[in-house]
Write a protein that holds these residues in place. Sequence first.
Motif, mmCIF file in Angstrom:
data_model
loop_
_atom_site.group_PDB
_atom_site.id
_atom_site.type_symbol
_atom_site.label_atom_id
_atom_site.label_comp_id
_atom_site.label_asym_id
_atom_site.label_seq_id
_atom_site.Cartn_x
_atom_site.Cartn_y
_atom_site.Cartn_z
ATOM 1 N N GLY A 30 0.780 -1.228 0.000
ATOM 2 C CA GLY A 30 0.000 0.000 0.000
ATOM 3 C C GLY A 30 0.810 1.275 0.000
ATOM 4 O O GLY A 30 0.251 2.362 0.098
ATOM 5 N N GLN A 31 2.135 1.156 -0.101
ATOM 6 C CA GLN A 31 2.977 2.355 -0.074
ATOM 7 C C GLN A 31 3.606 2.606 -1.437
ATOM 8 O O GLN A 31 3.948 1.676 -2.155
ATOM 9 C CB GLN A 31 4.097 2.186 0.956
ATOM 10 N N LYS A 32 3.749 3.866 -1.768
ATOM 11 C CA LYS A 32 4.538 4.256 -2.928
ATOM 12 C C LYS A 32 6.006 4.197 -2.510
ATOM 13 O O LYS A 32 6.354 4.551 -1.380
ATOM 14 C CB LYS A 32 4.180 5.665 -3.400
ATOM 15 N N ILE A 33 6.860 3.767 -3.420
ATOM 16 C CA ILE A 33 8.265 3.552 -3.083
ATOM 17 C C ILE A 33 9.148 4.456 -3.923
ATOM 18 O O ILE A 33 9.060 4.488 -5.148
ATOM 19 C CB ILE A 33 8.653 2.078 -3.300
ATOM 20 N N ILE A 34 9.983 5.205 -3.215
ATOM 21 C CA ILE A 34 11.011 6.035 -3.842
ATOM 22 C C ILE A 34 12.334 5.310 -3.607
ATOM 23 O O ILE A 34 12.621 4.870 -2.492
ATOM 24 C CB ILE A 34 11.064 7.436 -3.210
ATOM 25 N N PHE A 35 13.142 5.178 -4.647
ATOM 26 C CA PHE A 35 14.432 4.479 -4.510
ATOM 27 C C PHE A 35 15.554 5.362 -5.032
ATOM 28 O O PHE A 35 15.436 6.013 -6.066
ATOM 29 C CB PHE A 35 14.403 3.155 -5.283
ATOM 30 N N SER A 36 16.661 5.351 -4.294
ATOM 31 C CA SER A 36 17.836 6.123 -4.669
ATOM 32 C C SER A 36 19.077 5.327 -4.310
ATOM 33 O O SER A 36 19.166 4.784 -3.208
ATOM 34 C CB SER A 36 17.824 7.448 -3.896
ATOM 35 N N VAL A 37 20.019 5.239 -5.237
ATOM 36 C CA VAL A 37 21.288 4.564 -4.960
ATOM 37 C C VAL A 37 22.417 5.397 -5.552
ATOM 38 O O VAL A 37 22.343 5.836 -6.694
ATOM 39 C CB VAL A 37 21.309 3.110 -5.506
ATOM 40 N N ASP A 38 23.414 5.667 -4.748
ATOM 41 C CA ASP A 38 24.593 6.424 -5.178
ATOM 42 C C ASP A 38 25.721 6.156 -4.218
ATOM 43 O O ASP A 38 25.507 5.690 -3.095
ATOM 44 C CB ASP A 38 24.310 7.932 -5.201
ATOM 45 N N TYR A 80 12.908 15.236 0.590
ATOM 46 C CA TYR A 80 11.920 14.269 1.089
ATOM 47 C C TYR A 80 11.339 14.745 2.417
ATOM 48 O O TYR A 80 10.127 14.662 2.641
ATOM 49 C CB TYR A 80 12.573 12.898 1.237
ATOM 50 N N GLU A 81 12.193 15.284 3.276
ATOM 51 C CA GLU A 81 11.739 15.815 4.560
ATOM 52 C C GLU A 81 10.730 16.949 4.343
ATOM 53 O O GLU A 81 9.678 16.990 4.995
ATOM 54 C CB GLU A 81 12.949 16.315 5.356
ATOM 55 N N THR A 82 11.018 17.845 3.418
ATOM 56 C CA THR A 82 10.098 18.940 3.102
ATOM 57 C C THR A 82 8.773 18.397 2.565
ATOM 58 O O THR A 82 7.692 18.867 2.929
ATOM 59 C CB THR A 82 10.738 19.905 2.087
ATOM 60 N N PHE A 83 8.871 17.384 1.689
ATOM 61 C CA PHE A 83 7.663 16.745 1.158
ATOM 62 C C PHE A 83 6.791 16.211 2.294
ATOM 63 O O PHE A 83 5.569 16.421 2.306
ATOM 64 C CB PHE A 83 8.050 15.607 0.207
ATOM 65 N N LEU A 84 7.401 15.527 3.269
ATOM 66 C CA LEU A 84 6.638 14.971 4.386
ATOM 67 C C LEU A 84 6.031 16.073 5.259
ATOM 68 O O LEU A 84 4.907 15.931 5.752
ATOM 69 C CB LEU A 84 7.518 14.041 5.226
ATOM 70 N N LYS A 85 6.753 17.171 5.442
ATOM 71 C CA LYS A 85 6.231 18.289 6.231
ATOM 72 C C LYS A 85 5.008 18.914 5.558
ATOM 73 O O LYS A 85 4.035 19.256 6.215
ATOM 74 C CB LYS A 85 7.305 19.364 6.413
ATOM 75 N N TRP A 87 0.420 11.952 3.050
ATOM 76 C CA TRP A 87 1.271 10.882 2.524
ATOM 77 C C TRP A 87 1.961 10.089 3.636
ATOM 78 O O TRP A 87 2.627 9.095 3.344
ATOM 79 C CB TRP A 87 2.308 11.459 1.552
ATOM 80 N N HIS A 88 1.820 10.523 4.878
ATOM 81 C CA HIS A 88 2.428 9.778 5.977
ATOM 82 C C HIS A 88 1.833 8.373 6.017
ATOM 83 O O HIS A 88 0.615 8.197 5.988
ATOM 84 C CB HIS A 88 2.203 10.489 7.313
#
Length: 200
Positions: free
Chosen positions: A91-99, A114-119, A124-125
């Motif tokens: 049930g969650q959307k997944i953001i993936f990042s690798v570097d 991402y922190e700003t997006f959650l604020k 979306w929490h």
Amino acid sequence: MLPRPWREEIIDGLLGSSLIGFHTHDYARDFLTSVLRTSGFEHQLGSLTLHDRVVEVDTFPMGVEFDRIAQAAASKETEIQVAELRQKCDGQKIIFSVDRLDYTKGLINRLRGYETFLKLNPQWHGRVVFIISVAPSRIGVDSYQAMKLELEQTVGRIVGDFGNVHWAPLVYQFRNLTFEEIVPLYRLCDVALITPLRDG
């Protein structure tokens, strides 16, 4: 920026090559400007005519092995791994990042974004998770250790501010992922966050 004797030695050493390649056009242009200022050689479309020969300077961006990735992404093994991971993130959307751990990759910027997006989007929490994988790089360098510490503090703050017993907003991994681990994560994610500040 280097003292002139060092700069001259480095440029002269590089000009011993027949071909000099860079990841980006900007890097190649900056090198050609340095050659002109240091050694006085002008270029014609990236060709430097020295006293006895020609040195080519060009851009060679890195790519990926498309066929290998496409075959791995379509494999039965990947399908199974994607299904298992999807069940864990039901049930969650997944953001993936690798570097790898590097200043040019913008890792802190991604976490702050991402922190700003959650604020700004409390709806979306519990409905999104950011999987961020950071490959170790230059472990013995103090400035990279400081960057790693800042990353981990930012991760801790985000998890502490937004997470709860039912939801972890972030999954942070500090290790090298294998090809077999990365492909299912790319297949799984809804958003692949690839946002270097400067890269090839």
